[in-house]
Design an enzyme around this catalytic site. Sequence first.
Site, PDB file in Angstrom:
ATOM      1  N   ASN A  92      81.125  26.012  13.954  1.00 18.16           N
ATOM      2  CA  ASN A  92      81.480  27.433  13.923  1.00 18.16           C
ATOM      3  C   ASN A  92      80.274  28.366  13.934  1.00 18.16           C
ATOM      4  OD1 ASN A  92      83.689  25.992  11.741  1.00 18.16           O
ATOM      5  ND2 ASN A  92      84.435  26.888  13.649  1.00 18.16           N
TER       6      ASN A  92
ATOM      7  N   ILE B 202      77.908  33.741  13.329  1.00 16.59           N
ATOM      8  CA  ILE B 202      78.833  32.898  12.559  1.00 16.59           C
ATOM      9  C   ILE B 202      80.272  33.290  12.870  1.00 16.59           C
ATOM     10  CG2 ILE B 202      79.506  32.178  10.227  1.00 16.59           C
ATOM     11  CD1 ILE B 202      76.652  33.261   9.397  1.00 16.59           C
ATOM     12  N   CYS B 203      81.101  32.297  13.159  1.00 16.88           N
ATOM     13  CA  CYS B 203      82.510  32.555  13.400  1.00 16.88           C
ATOM     14  C   CYS B 203      83.259  32.279  12.104  1.00 16.88           C
ATOM     15  CB  CYS B 203      83.009  31.646  14.524  1.00 16.88           C
ATOM     16  SG  CYS B 203      84.685  32.002  14.997  1.00 16.88           S
ATOM     17  N   LEU B 204      83.458  33.329  11.321  1.00 18.14           N
ATOM     18  CA  LEU B 204      84.100  33.174  10.007  1.00 18.14           C
ATOM     19  C   LEU B 204      85.054  34.347   9.831  1.00 18.14           C
ATOM     20  CD1 LEU B 204      84.177  31.646   7.278  1.00 18.14           C
ATOM     21  CD2 LEU B 204      82.275  33.058   6.522  1.00 18.14           C
TER      22      LEU B 204
END
Lengths: 118, 104
Positions: free
Chosen positions: A47, A54-56
């Site tokens: 991710n 950041i893919c959050l």
Amino acid sequence: MLWNAIIFGPENTPFEDGTFKLTIQFTEEYPNKPPCVKFVSKMFHPNIYADGGICLDILQNRWSPTYDVASILTSIQSLLDEPNPNSPANSHAALLYTENRREYDRRVGSIVEESWKQ
Amino acid sequence: MSATVSEKGDAPAGKQPDQLFTLKRWNAVAVWSWDVECDTCAICRVQVMDACLRCQADNKQEGCVVVWGECNHSFHNCCMSLWVEQNNRCPLCQKEWVIQGTGK
């Protein structure tokens, strides 16, 4: 406003002993809009994008103005060992995570060592 | 504890020989708090009864009121009105934000 941060890789995970550097860029609209958080250290994670982004969810559509720097960093730290392979930002890391965990752990081990050099 | 307390503050002593002491004076102490779940604004981290961070910086303490939602979470009205432009949900419980009231 730009902050520098360090996340320690959580114990008993392939990220253990890593010292990962990040930047946190706040706008005037914080805390109504999330800060932009990026890894400076090289990462290998399903991710995390190649540029450190950041893919959050909590840094995007599930942001709440009650989150502070400590809660953001804690969430990123737990993301390290609990990746979500369904929304990959690094498809190679996502593939290895699901299909070849030994090789995944080895690749993570090499970025842990790299994190000590910077 | 085996003391007997006279029910009247000014009851004459001695009528009941087993009476150990007489209550002569009451001191009532009242404590109050907001009838809401939290008294610190989770957005700016200042107590809701004080002006929010922004109003303190701009020296506009007077107009800074509290707003509470149907979920019983409370914030500064200034803090909340900026947030609902982004997302009309309570920052604490994520329920849809419906104002129950505002006030000082």
